[in-house]
Design a protein around this motif. Structure first.
Motif, PDB file in Angstrom:
ATOM      1  N   VAL A 383       0.840  -1.196   0.000  1.00  0.00           N
ATOM      2  CA  VAL A 383       0.000   0.000   0.000  1.00  0.00           C
ATOM      3  C   VAL A 383       0.880   1.252   0.000  1.00  0.00           C
ATOM      4  CG1 VAL A 383      -1.754   1.294   1.260  1.00  0.00           C
ATOM      5  CG2 VAL A 383      -1.830  -1.205   1.216  1.00  0.00           C
ATOM      6  N   LYS A 384       0.653   2.119  -0.984  1.00  0.00           N
ATOM      7  CA  LYS A 384       1.390   3.374  -1.053  1.00  0.00           C
ATOM      8  C   LYS A 384       0.498   4.517  -0.587  1.00  0.00           C
ATOM      9  CE  LYS A 384       4.400   2.040  -4.882  1.00  0.00           C
ATOM     10  NZ  LYS A 384       4.847   2.385  -6.257  1.00  0.00           N
ATOM     11  N   LYS A 385       1.094   5.446   0.127  1.00  0.00           N
ATOM     12  CA  LYS A 385       0.330   6.577   0.606  1.00  0.00           C
ATOM     13  C   LYS A 385      -0.130   7.439  -0.564  1.00  0.00           C
ATOM     14  CE  LYS A 385       0.679  10.606   3.659  1.00  0.00           C
ATOM     15  NZ  LYS A 385       1.561  11.372   4.565  1.00  0.00           N
ATOM     16  N   THR A 386      -1.412   7.790  -0.560  1.00  0.00           N
ATOM     17  CA  THR A 386      -1.958   8.644  -1.614  1.00  0.00           C
ATOM     18  C   THR A 386      -1.751  10.108  -1.236  1.00  0.00           C
ATOM     19  OG1 THR A 386      -3.624   6.988  -2.159  1.00  0.00           O
ATOM     20  CG2 THR A 386      -4.019   9.230  -2.920  1.00  0.00           C
ATOM     21  N   ILE A 387      -1.185  10.863  -2.152  1.00  0.00           N
ATOM     22  CA  ILE A 387      -0.933  12.286  -1.926  1.00  0.00           C
ATOM     23  C   ILE A 387      -1.791  13.084  -2.899  1.00  0.00           C
ATOM     24  CG2 ILE A 387       0.811  14.114  -1.993  1.00  0.00           C
ATOM     25  CD1 ILE A 387       2.910  11.917  -1.425  1.00  0.00           C
ATOM     26  N   ASN A 388      -2.593  14.004  -2.383  1.00  0.00           N
ATOM     27  CA  ASN A 388      -3.394  14.839  -3.265  1.00  0.00           C
ATOM     28  C   ASN A 388      -2.882  16.284  -3.232  1.00  0.00           C
ATOM     29  OD1 ASN A 388      -4.637  16.240  -1.019  1.00  0.00           O
ATOM     30  ND2 ASN A 388      -6.031  14.501  -0.782  1.00  0.00           N
ATOM     31  N   ILE A 392      -0.439  18.807  -0.644  1.00  0.00           N
ATOM     32  CA  ILE A 392       0.787  19.474  -1.098  1.00  0.00           C
ATOM     33  C   ILE A 392       0.752  20.962  -0.742  1.00  0.00           C
ATOM     34  CG2 ILE A 392       2.069  20.185  -3.167  1.00  0.00           C
ATOM     35  CD1 ILE A 392       1.252  17.470  -4.403  1.00  0.00           C
ATOM     36  N   VAL A 393      -0.387  21.598  -0.977  1.00  0.00           N
ATOM     37  CA  VAL A 393      -0.517  23.024  -0.651  1.00  0.00           C
ATOM     38  C   VAL A 393      -0.345  23.251   0.848  1.00  0.00           C
ATOM     39  CG1 VAL A 393      -2.119  24.976  -0.584  1.00  0.00           C
ATOM     40  CG2 VAL A 393      -1.940  23.580  -2.655  1.00  0.00           C
ATOM     41  N   ASP A 394      -1.006  22.420   1.654  1.00  0.00           N
ATOM     42  CA  ASP A 394      -0.912  22.574   3.120  1.00  0.00           C
ATOM     43  C   ASP A 394       0.519  22.390   3.606  1.00  0.00           C
ATOM     44  OD1 ASP A 394      -3.615  23.053   3.258  1.00  0.00           O
ATOM     45  OD2 ASP A 394      -4.159  21.016   3.851  1.00  0.00           O
ATOM     46  N   TYR A 399       5.638  24.758   5.523  1.00  0.00           N
ATOM     47  CA  TYR A 399       7.087  24.890   5.433  1.00  0.00           C
ATOM     48  C   TYR A 399       7.483  26.356   5.331  1.00  0.00           C
ATOM     49  CZ  TYR A 399      11.903  24.359   3.877  1.00  0.00           C
ATOM     50  OH  TYR A 399      13.279  24.437   3.777  1.00  0.00           O
ATOM     51  N   TYR A 400       6.763  27.125   4.531  1.00  0.00           N
ATOM     52  CA  TYR A 400       7.085  28.541   4.331  1.00  0.00           C
ATOM     53  C   TYR A 400       6.425  29.450   5.366  1.00  0.00           C
ATOM     54  CZ  TYR A 400       9.318  27.716  -0.207  1.00  0.00           C
ATOM     55  OH  TYR A 400      10.181  27.315  -1.211  1.00  0.00           O
ATOM     56  N   ASN A 401       5.725  28.826   6.320  1.00  0.00           N
ATOM     57  CA  ASN A 401       5.042  29.579   7.382  1.00  0.00           C
ATOM     58  C   ASN A 401       4.052  30.586   6.786  1.00  0.00           C
ATOM     59  OD1 ASN A 401       4.463  30.162  10.083  1.00  0.00           O
ATOM     60  ND2 ASN A 401       6.010  31.804  10.187  1.00  0.00           N
ATOM     61  N   LEU A 402       3.226  30.086   5.890  1.00  0.00           N
ATOM     62  CA  LEU A 402       2.235  30.922   5.220  1.00  0.00           C
ATOM     63  C   LEU A 402       0.826  30.384   5.469  1.00  0.00           C
ATOM     64  CD1 LEU A 402       3.950  31.199   1.695  1.00  0.00           C
ATOM     65  CD2 LEU A 402       3.889  33.006   3.441  1.00  0.00           C
ATOM     66  N   ASN A 403      -0.145  31.235   5.262  1.00  0.00           N
ATOM     67  CA  ASN A 403      -1.523  30.773   5.235  1.00  0.00           C
ATOM     68  C   ASN A 403      -1.751  30.109   3.867  1.00  0.00           C
ATOM     69  OD1 ASN A 403      -4.384  30.665   4.776  1.00  0.00           O
ATOM     70  ND2 ASN A 403      -4.682  32.238   6.334  1.00  0.00           N
ATOM     71  N   PRO A 404      -2.300  28.882   3.822  1.00  0.00           N
ATOM     72  CA  PRO A 404      -2.485  28.199   2.531  1.00  0.00           C
ATOM     73  C   PRO A 404      -3.238  29.030   1.505  1.00  0.00           C
ATOM     74  CG  PRO A 404      -2.917  26.681   4.337  1.00  0.00           C
ATOM     75  CD  PRO A 404      -2.744  28.032   4.950  1.00  0.00           C
ATOM     76  N   ILE A 473       9.617  19.153   2.005  1.00  0.00           N
ATOM     77  CA  ILE A 473       8.156  19.039   1.840  1.00  0.00           C
ATOM     78  C   ILE A 473       7.777  17.678   1.296  1.00  0.00           C
ATOM     79  CG2 ILE A 473       6.163  19.960   0.593  1.00  0.00           C
ATOM     80  CD1 ILE A 473       7.680  22.706   0.590  1.00  0.00           C
ATOM     81  N   GLU A 474       8.543  17.177   0.316  1.00  0.00           N
ATOM     82  CA  GLU A 474       8.246  15.863  -0.234  1.00  0.00           C
ATOM     83  C   GLU A 474       8.433  14.770   0.811  1.00  0.00           C
ATOM     84  OE1 GLU A 474       9.657  12.878  -3.856  1.00  0.00           O
ATOM     85  OE2 GLU A 474      10.339  14.966  -3.842  1.00  0.00           O
ATOM     86  N   ALA A 475       9.476  14.875   1.614  1.00  0.00           N
ATOM     87  CA  ALA A 475       9.713  13.883   2.672  1.00  0.00           C
ATOM     88  C   ALA A 475       8.562  13.873   3.682  1.00  0.00           C
ATOM     89  CB  ALA A 475      11.042  14.164   3.378  1.00  0.00           C
ATOM     90  N   GLU A 476       8.080  15.056   4.019  1.00  0.00           N
ATOM     91  CA  GLU A 476       6.957  15.157   4.957  1.00  0.00           C
ATOM     92  C   GLU A 476       5.686  14.540   4.376  1.00  0.00           C
ATOM     93  OE1 GLU A 476       4.848  15.903   8.317  1.00  0.00           O
ATOM     94  OE2 GLU A 476       7.015  16.126   8.037  1.00  0.00           O
ATOM     95  N   LEU A 477       5.462  14.769   3.098  1.00  0.00           N
ATOM     96  CA  LEU A 477       4.273  14.211   2.427  1.00  0.00           C
ATOM     97  C   LEU A 477       4.322  12.698   2.335  1.00  0.00           C
ATOM     98  CD1 LEU A 477       3.938  16.847  -0.435  1.00  0.00           C
ATOM     99  CD2 LEU A 477       2.212  16.394   1.310  1.00  0.00           C
ATOM    100  N   ARG A 478       5.510  12.145   2.152  1.00  0.00           N
ATOM    101  CA  ARG A 478       5.654  10.694   2.002  1.00  0.00           C
ATOM    102  C   ARG A 478       5.684   9.977   3.339  1.00  0.00           C
ATOM    103  NH1 ARG A 478       6.654   9.094  -3.114  1.00  0.00           N
ATOM    104  NH2 ARG A 478       7.536  10.569  -4.621  1.00  0.00           N
ATOM    105  N   ARG A 479       5.810  10.717   4.413  1.00  0.00           N
ATOM    106  CA  ARG A 479       5.961  10.101   5.752  1.00  0.00           C
ATOM    107  C   ARG A 479       4.687   9.346   6.128  1.00  0.00           C
ATOM    108  NH1 ARG A 479       8.024  13.989  10.298  1.00  0.00           N
ATOM    109  NH2 ARG A 479       9.760  14.039   8.799  1.00  0.00           N
TER     110      ARG A 479
END
Length: 479
Positions: A383-388, A392-394, A399-404, A473-479
């Protein structure tokens, strides 16, 4: 010259064995080694009297499988090996290894499935090119599978809302509250079952209703025939006479201009008359590429609902139902193990149940946890984690300390622009979204998205901060 009876019987036995070997060889050649080992390796040659071949089977389930799935192959192999007029019979032990419990079943002249299909074709017209006049009751095959009804649909928290909407539509076909109903989700999650259930319920309430279930690929093929015969107006008119039209796999419509041009007047006519329109797709309308905006807009007139993959509780419920349907009693530890170790679709869960059933019958062994593990090792992908894109925006905004929300804005502040381009880059890399779909989400053109992705690629070898941002960001998404 007289021959003794015993040598004659031995010769006949040898001849029958050769015919049996040829019979099984032909079946193997048609179904393949893997399916042969699963369904035919345990069949035995129980006798041949010159008119009827008797086959021994491990269980009644095998008999049903032969009659419903392999009938044509078996009969063709039988005739080639034993003769044109030979009939077929089965012997099955109700209790394993107990010949006293043996029952005998004679194969019908025609498979139950084939008989049903032939009768339907004799009674009804499925092809609009064969019946372009006004349709009377009984002249159209709705192409519904009676087993795909609401009663056989397992419901849990993950699919409760789409199920409720589908049942409401089926019970109130004359109301336009959810018309059209656009149902989307991954392959094998039960979309086809749910919309077929709508059609079946409508027919149950009013048998005279003209209901039609149609895969989009079939619609395209029929339209091609109408185009060749220059009968497109009649083709469109035929579909406009439906009371409920259920289209499956709408994504097949992409970049098919002719098909879109035919569907558009059908949609408008039926919707204006308050007729039921239902669509399934593998993605929501906003992510469909190659489909005209006027159709996309109409798909959004009603309700769009996602059918998610079953959660653990629903997976367990589905497994229990599928097992019971096939006469299996799965121990709780087996149910829990399968439900917790797969995020699979309904189709994948069915495959696991069938794998366990086959292995249990073949090995003549009780179902165990180890048996379930063995089946899943061979049939379930990791099973691979699904990323939408929203994820990614969140993650990028965090990471950039911004409001999405600012990523979607028109701001050209450097930090916001960088975050926006990183979201474009990762959206292209980690999802199956097209550039046009990413642009729609960000309120940009696909050309802007293309330039943004190219800019990130060009800068990364020289901009350490940008590279670190993308990798983190990619590492965080894949975690």
């Amino acid at each position: 010259m007289r021959f003794s009876r015993q040598p004659h019987q031995a010769i006949m036995r040898e001849q029958f064995q050769q015919q049996w070997n040829n019979f099984t060889r032909l079946i193997r050649a048609n179904v393949g080694q893997e399916r042969f080992d699963t369904w035919f390796a345990d069949a035995t040659f129980n006798g041949f009297d010159g008119n009827e071949l008797t086959i021994g089977l491990p269980s009644h389930f095998f008999f049903e499988k032969y009659e419903y799935d392999f009938y044509n192959i078996i009969i063709a192999s039988l005739r080639r090996s034993f003769g044109a007029g030979v009939k077929l019979a089965y012997e099955i032990n109700v209790i394993n290894h107990d010949d006293n419990s043996k029952v005998r079943i004679e194969s019908p002249e025609q498979s139950p499935v084939i008989y049903s299909k032939v009768n339907k074709q004799a009674r009804r017209a499925v092809n609009p090119l064969e019946s372009q006049d006004n349709l009377d009751e009984g002249e159209i095959d709705p192409q519904l599978n009676e087993s795909l009804n609401f009663q056989n649909y397992c419901v849990g928290e993950s699919n409760k809302l789409p199920f409720t909407i589908a049942e409401y539509i089926a019970n109130n076909p004359n109301k336009n509250d959810f018309n059209p109903f656009f149902l989307y989700g991954d392959v094998g999650v039960g979309k086809t079952h749910l919309i077929q259930a709508i059609g079946i319920r409508i027919k149950e309430i009013n048998p005279a209703s003209k209901v039609l279930f149609m895969p989009m690929r079939q619609f395209q093929n029929l339209l091609a025939g109408a185009t060749i015969k220059k009968e497109i107006p009649g083709f469109i008119n035929w579909f406009q006479q439906m009371d409920a039209l259920l289209f499956d796999d709408l994504q097949e419509l992409s970049f098919k201009d002719g098909t879109m041009n035919a569907l558009f007047p059908i949609f408008n006519h039926l919707h204006h008359r308050g007729k039921t329109l239902v669509f399934t797709c593998d993605r929501p309308p906003v992510e469909l590429d190659g489909i005209t905006d006027r159709l996309i807009d109409r798909f959004k007139w009603g309700v769009t609902e996602k059918l998610s993959r079953p959660d653990a509780s629903l997976r367990k419920q589905i497994l229990h139902y599928k097992a019971s349907k096939n006469g299996l009693d799965l121990p709780n530890e087996v149910l829990d193990y399968i439900a917790e170790n797969t995020a699979g679709s309904v189709r994948e869960l069915e495959g696991i149940v069938m794998g366990i059933l086959t292995r249990s019958i073949t090995l003549n062994a009780p179902i165990s946890l180890e048996m379930a593990r063995s089946v899943m090792r061979n049939s379930v992908k990791q099973v691979k984690k699904t990323i939408n894109f929203d994820m990614i925006v969140d993650a990028t905004a965090e990471y950039y300390n911004l409001n999405p929300d600012v990523i979607f804005s028109k701001s050209r502040v450097r930090e916001i622009a960088d975050a926006r381009m990183v979201a474009m880059f990762l959206g292209n890399k980690l999802t199956e979204l097209s550039l046009k779909s990413i642009g729609r989400k960000l309120n940009r053109t696909h050309t802007t998205v293309m330039h943004g992705i190219a800019a990130v690629k060009d800068r990364m070898p020289f901009a350490r901060e940008l590279t670190e941002a993308v990798e983190s960001i990619e590492a965080e998404l894949r975690r």
